[in-house]
Design an enzyme around this catalytic site. Structure first.
Site, PDB file in Angstrom:
ATOM      1  N   TYR A   1       0.885  -1.182   0.000  1.00 36.73           N
ATOM      2  CA  TYR A   1       0.000   0.000   0.000  1.00 36.73           C
ATOM      3  C   TYR A   1       0.912   1.218   0.000  1.00 36.73           C
ATOM      4  O   TYR A   1       1.557   1.540   0.994  1.00 36.73           O
ATOM      5  CB  TYR A   1      -0.915   0.029   1.222  1.00 36.73           C
ATOM      6  CG  TYR A   1      -1.948  -1.081   1.259  1.00 36.73           C
ATOM      7  CD1 TYR A   1      -2.315  -1.779   0.114  1.00 36.73           C
ATOM      8  CD2 TYR A   1      -2.576  -1.429   2.451  1.00 36.73           C
ATOM      9  CE1 TYR A   1      -3.255  -2.788   0.154  1.00 36.73           C
ATOM     10  CE2 TYR A   1      -3.527  -2.443   2.508  1.00 36.73           C
ATOM     11  CZ  TYR A   1      -3.856  -3.116   1.352  1.00 36.73           C
ATOM     12  OH  TYR A   1      -4.797  -4.123   1.397  1.00 36.73           O
TER      13      TYR A   1
ATOM     14  N   PHE B   1     -13.132  -5.050   0.934  1.00 34.14           N
ATOM     15  CA  PHE B   1     -14.234  -4.245   0.383  1.00 34.14           C
ATOM     16  C   PHE B   1     -15.537  -4.500   1.155  1.00 34.14           C
ATOM     17  O   PHE B   1     -16.577  -4.789   0.562  1.00 34.14           O
ATOM     18  CB  PHE B   1     -14.461  -4.544  -1.104  1.00 34.14           C
ATOM     19  CG  PHE B   1     -13.330  -4.162  -2.021  1.00 34.14           C
ATOM     20  CD1 PHE B   1     -12.439  -3.149  -1.685  1.00 34.14           C
ATOM     21  CD2 PHE B   1     -13.158  -4.796  -3.252  1.00 34.14           C
ATOM     22  CE1 PHE B   1     -11.391  -2.789  -2.534  1.00 34.14           C
ATOM     23  CE2 PHE B   1     -12.124  -4.449  -4.109  1.00 34.14           C
ATOM     24  CZ  PHE B   1     -11.241  -3.442  -3.742  1.00 34.14           C
ATOM     25  N   PRO B   2     -15.508  -4.418   2.489  1.00 38.63           N
ATOM     26  CA  PRO B   2     -16.757  -4.654   3.240  1.00 38.63           C
ATOM     27  C   PRO B   2     -17.836  -3.641   2.883  1.00 38.63           C
ATOM     28  O   PRO B   2     -19.025  -3.898   3.075  1.00 38.63           O
ATOM     29  CB  PRO B   2     -16.311  -4.500   4.700  1.00 38.63           C
ATOM     30  CG  PRO B   2     -15.085  -3.655   4.650  1.00 38.63           C
ATOM     31  CD  PRO B   2     -14.399  -4.032   3.370  1.00 38.63           C
ATOM     32  N   LEU B   3     -17.387  -2.480   2.354  1.00 35.52           N
ATOM     33  CA  LEU B   3     -18.345  -1.473   1.884  1.00 35.52           C
ATOM     34  C   LEU B   3     -18.358  -1.428   0.360  1.00 35.52           C
ATOM     35  O   LEU B   3     -18.729  -0.418  -0.227  1.00 35.52           O
ATOM     36  CB  LEU B   3     -17.968  -0.087   2.425  1.00 35.52           C
ATOM     37  CG  LEU B   3     -17.921   0.012   3.942  1.00 35.52           C
ATOM     38  CD1 LEU B   3     -17.333   1.354   4.377  1.00 35.52           C
ATOM     39  CD2 LEU B   3     -19.334  -0.140   4.499  1.00 35.52           C
ATOM     40  N   GLY B   4     -17.898  -2.504  -0.272  1.00 36.20           N
ATOM     41  CA  GLY B   4     -17.837  -2.488  -1.730  1.00 36.20           C
ATOM     42  C   GLY B   4     -17.004  -1.320  -2.209  1.00 36.20           C
ATOM     43  O   GLY B   4     -17.275  -0.731  -3.240  1.00 36.20           O
TER      44      GLY B   4
ATOM     45  N   GLY C   1     -17.038   1.560  -0.973  1.00 37.45           N
ATOM     46  CA  GLY C   1     -17.908   2.732  -0.982  1.00 37.45           C
ATOM     47  C   GLY C   1     -19.212   2.513  -1.756  1.00 37.45           C
ATOM     48  O   GLY C   1     -20.036   3.413  -1.848  1.00 37.45           O
ATOM     49  N   PHE C   2     -19.384   1.307  -2.309  1.00 36.58           N
ATOM     50  CA  PHE C   2     -20.578   1.032  -3.129  1.00 36.58           C
ATOM     51  C   PHE C   2     -20.738   2.090  -4.211  1.00 36.58           C
ATOM     52  O   PHE C   2     -21.851   2.511  -4.518  1.00 36.58           O
ATOM     53  CB  PHE C   2     -21.862   0.987  -2.292  1.00 36.58           C
ATOM     54  CG  PHE C   2     -21.918  -0.126  -1.311  1.00 36.58           C
ATOM     55  CD1 PHE C   2     -22.295   0.116  -0.003  1.00 36.58           C
ATOM     56  CD2 PHE C   2     -21.596  -1.420  -1.683  1.00 36.58           C
ATOM     57  CE1 PHE C   2     -22.339  -0.911   0.923  1.00 36.58           C
ATOM     58  CE2 PHE C   2     -21.629  -2.453  -0.773  1.00 36.58           C
ATOM     59  CZ  PHE C   2     -21.995  -2.197   0.536  1.00 36.58           C
TER      60      PHE C   2
HETATM   61  N1  LIG Z   1      -6.745  -8.688   0.528  1.00 28.91           N
HETATM   62  C1  LIG Z   1      -6.992  -7.882  -0.470  1.00 28.91           C
HETATM   63  O1  LIG Z   1      -6.764  -8.208  -1.616  1.00 28.91           O
HETATM   64  C2  LIG Z   1      -7.596  -6.552  -0.200  1.00 28.91           C
HETATM   65  C3  LIG Z   1      -8.156  -5.806  -1.276  1.00 28.91           C
HETATM   66  C4  LIG Z   1      -8.730  -4.587  -0.968  1.00 28.91           C
HETATM   67  C5  LIG Z   1      -8.758  -4.132   0.334  1.00 28.91           C
HETATM   68  N2  LIG Z   1      -8.196  -4.866   1.343  1.00 28.91           N
HETATM   69  C6  LIG Z   1      -8.269  -4.435   2.755  1.00 28.91           C
HETATM   70  O2  LIG Z   1      -9.615  -4.229   3.057  1.00 28.91           O
HETATM   71  C7  LIG Z   1      -9.789  -2.939   3.629  1.00 28.91           C
HETATM   72  C8  LIG Z   1     -11.126  -2.385   3.245  1.00 28.91           C
HETATM   73  O3  LIG Z   1     -11.214  -2.199   1.859  1.00 28.91           O
HETATM   74  P1  LIG Z   1     -11.349  -0.772   1.158  1.00 28.91           P
HETATM   75  O4  LIG Z   1     -10.865   0.289   2.084  1.00 28.91           O
HETATM   76  O5  LIG Z   1     -10.728  -0.865  -0.167  1.00 28.91           O
HETATM   77  O6  LIG Z   1     -12.890  -0.681   0.859  1.00 28.91           O
HETATM   78  P2  LIG Z   1     -14.202  -0.479   1.772  1.00 28.91           P
HETATM   79  O7  LIG Z   1     -13.878  -0.567   3.218  1.00 28.91           O
HETATM   80  O8  LIG Z   1     -15.204  -1.384   1.197  1.00 28.91           O
HETATM   81  O9  LIG Z   1     -14.619   1.010   1.411  1.00 28.91           O
HETATM   82  C9  LIG Z   1     -13.728   2.091   1.515  1.00 28.91           C
HETATM   83  C10 LIG Z   1     -14.315   3.225   0.698  1.00 28.91           C
HETATM   84  O10 LIG Z   1     -15.533   3.622   1.298  1.00 28.91           O
HETATM   85  C11 LIG Z   1     -15.459   4.977   1.708  1.00 28.91           C
HETATM   86  N3  LIG Z   1     -16.061   5.042   3.035  1.00 28.91           N
HETATM   87  C12 LIG Z   1     -15.619   4.450   4.171  1.00 28.91           C
HETATM   88  N4  LIG Z   1     -16.440   4.723   5.196  1.00 28.91           N
HETATM   89  C13 LIG Z   1     -17.426   5.508   4.702  1.00 28.91           C
HETATM   90  C14 LIG Z   1     -18.556   6.117   5.275  1.00 28.91           C
HETATM   91  N5  LIG Z   1     -18.854   5.966   6.563  1.00 28.91           N
HETATM   92  N6  LIG Z   1     -19.362   6.847   4.461  1.00 28.91           N
HETATM   93  C15 LIG Z   1     -19.085   6.996   3.146  1.00 28.91           C
HETATM   94  N7  LIG Z   1     -18.000   6.443   2.541  1.00 28.91           N
HETATM   95  C16 LIG Z   1     -17.182   5.698   3.319  1.00 28.91           C
HETATM   96  C17 LIG Z   1     -13.994   5.331   1.745  1.00 28.91           C
HETATM   97  O11 LIG Z   1     -13.801   6.693   1.420  1.00 28.91           O
HETATM   98  P3  LIG Z   1     -13.266   7.754   2.547  1.00 28.91           P
HETATM   99  O12 LIG Z   1     -11.797   7.564   2.629  1.00 28.91           O
HETATM  100  O13 LIG Z   1     -13.661   9.061   1.956  1.00 28.91           O
HETATM  101  O14 LIG Z   1     -13.987   7.454   3.814  1.00 28.91           O
HETATM  102  C18 LIG Z   1     -13.427   4.440   0.654  1.00 28.91           C
HETATM  103  O15 LIG Z   1     -13.592   5.043  -0.614  1.00 28.91           O
HETATM  104  C19 LIG Z   1      -8.623  -2.143   3.063  1.00 28.91           C
HETATM  105  O16 LIG Z   1      -8.363  -0.998   3.840  1.00 28.91           O
HETATM  106  C20 LIG Z   1      -7.525  -3.160   3.063  1.00 28.91           C
HETATM  107  O17 LIG Z   1      -6.929  -3.205   4.341  1.00 28.91           O
HETATM  108  C21 LIG Z   1      -7.638  -6.070   1.083  1.00 28.91           C
END
Ligand SMILES: NC(=O)c1ccc[n+]([C@@H]2O[C@H](COP(=O)([O-])OP(=O)(O)OC[C@H]3O[C@@H](n4cnc5c(N)ncnc54)[C@H](OP(=O)(O)O)[C@@H]3O)[C@@H](O)[C@H]2O)c1
Length: 301
Positions: free
Chosen positions: A66, A213-216, A218-219
């Site tokens: 990252y 991507f628990p929030l997709g 950000g969906f």
């Molecule tokens: N193993 C793998 O291959 C893999 C792949 C991807 C991710 N990951 C891990 O999984 C974690 C989660 O994935 P992710 O961060 O990509 O996706 P996510 O948690 O599904 O969503 C993050 C996105 O949602 C937005 N968001 C978060 N909270 C929000 C809220 N309360 N209201 C509105 N928007 C919100 C964030 O923007 P803002 O910054 O503006 O809040 C960001 O754009 C990562 O941090 C990483 O550690 C692992």
């Protein structure tokens, strides 16, 4: 269980001597745009990490790729020396090219080097949990050889638990024949249930399931909002759609751990509060019915 941890969806025992809050934090969003380069606002990224720990979160998901390196360096800068109960979890098996592409780096020697790099950058002597991140088959490299390298590192005391990321059910089952798999990190959320079978297998095997991507992410373009189910449940509960999505995951299976990602303190606080959001059986039934196991909402349209 402390009051902080019960507000965070309770605790989960990853290993005999390793317990985490079920609401954790995914640090990927702390790097620059496209998870590449430094953050737009370094101070804000540091604040997010410190606030996460203040809120009682003790499970932070990261890796060297990252940034690359940016997020691990931010974590060390913001949080070192670490509290005794902080669990920093990393992933190996990938690297970034000069354009920010994500490429596999899975040779056993490369995996060994990545464990050492993570230890150095995070300023740790041992890593509590290391995921092998699968990015597709690489000629001449077998899962058995990769796990062999991780098992050897575990025997040397450089890591304590082994996880897998982005794997199939078959790969999880094969890996279990070699060693205990403490956790699996695959894509899964309220609108994408493609890893549903694997979720069930991990629960049966006593392994954690940590949706990425628990929030997709950000969906952004999902149809969940248009369908209105998330919105309707959120209105009934006086919560946000994000919180409902996370609360649903916590209800979905007791072995699910959350690592929502954000670069914003406000979103961090909102997401953390989802750990104490109660959903009714009707709410859960409506959310369950959004997508069948094994499918995604997008594919269903
Ligand atoms: N193993 C793998 O291959 C893999 C792949 C991807 C991710 N990951 C891990 O999984 C974690 C989660 O994935 P992710 O961060 O990509 O996706 P996510 O948690 O599904 O969503 C993050 C996105 O949602 C937005 N968001 C978060 N909270 C929000 C809220 N309360 N209201 C509105 N928007 C919100 C964030 O923007 P803002 O910054 O503006 O809040 C960001 O754009 C990562 O941090 C990483 O550690 C692992």
């Amino acid at each position: 269980m402390t009051s902080a941890s019960s507000a965070l969806g309770g605790e989960y025992q990853l290993a005999v001597d390793l317990t985490v809050s079920r609401v954790g934090f995914g640090a990927m969003q702390l790097a620059g745009p496209g998870v590449f380069g430094p953050p737009r606002d370094r101070e804000r990224s540091i604040q997010v990490l410190r606030r996460a720990v203040e809120l009682g979160i003790n499970h932070i998901d990261t890796c060297d790729y990252y940034g690359p390196w940016v997020v691990n360096e931010l974590i060390a800068e913001a949080l070192h020396p670490y509290g005794d109960d902080l669990v920093l979890v990393t992933k190996i098996g990938a690297y970034r090219d000069h354009q920010g592409g994500w490429l596999p780096l899975g040779h056993p020697d490369a995996l060994r080097a990545q464990v050492h790099d993570n230890l150095r950058r995070l300023r740790l002597e041992t890593l509590d949990l290391v995921y092998l991140r699968y990015l597709g088959d690489q000629p001449g490299i077998t899962l058995a050889d990769q796990l062999g390298a991780l098992i050897e590192l575990r025997e040397q005391g450089l890591l304590r638990n082994i996880g897998l990321s982005n794997v199939s059910t078959e790969q999880f089952e094969e890996a279990q024949r070699h060693t205990r798999i403490a956790a699996v990190q695959n894509l899964y959320n309220v609108v994408n249930r493609t890893s549903a079978e694997l979720l069930g297998k991990t629960a049966a095997a006593g392994a954690a399931f940590v949706p990425f991507f628990p929030l997709g992410s950000g969906f952004a373009d999902s149809r969940a909002r248009e369908d209105g189910v998330l919105r309707a449940v959120a209105e009934r509960r006086g919560a946000t759609q994000t919180q409902v999505s996370l609360a649903w995951l916590l209800r979905r299976s007791p072995n699910i751990l959350l690592i929502p990602g954000t670069s914003s303190v406000a979103h961090l606080q909102e997401n953390t509060a989802a750990g104490s959001l109660e959903l009714t059986a009707d709410d859960v039934a409506e959310l369950d019915a959004l997508v069948a196991d094994g499918e995604t909402l997008e594919a269903a349209h």
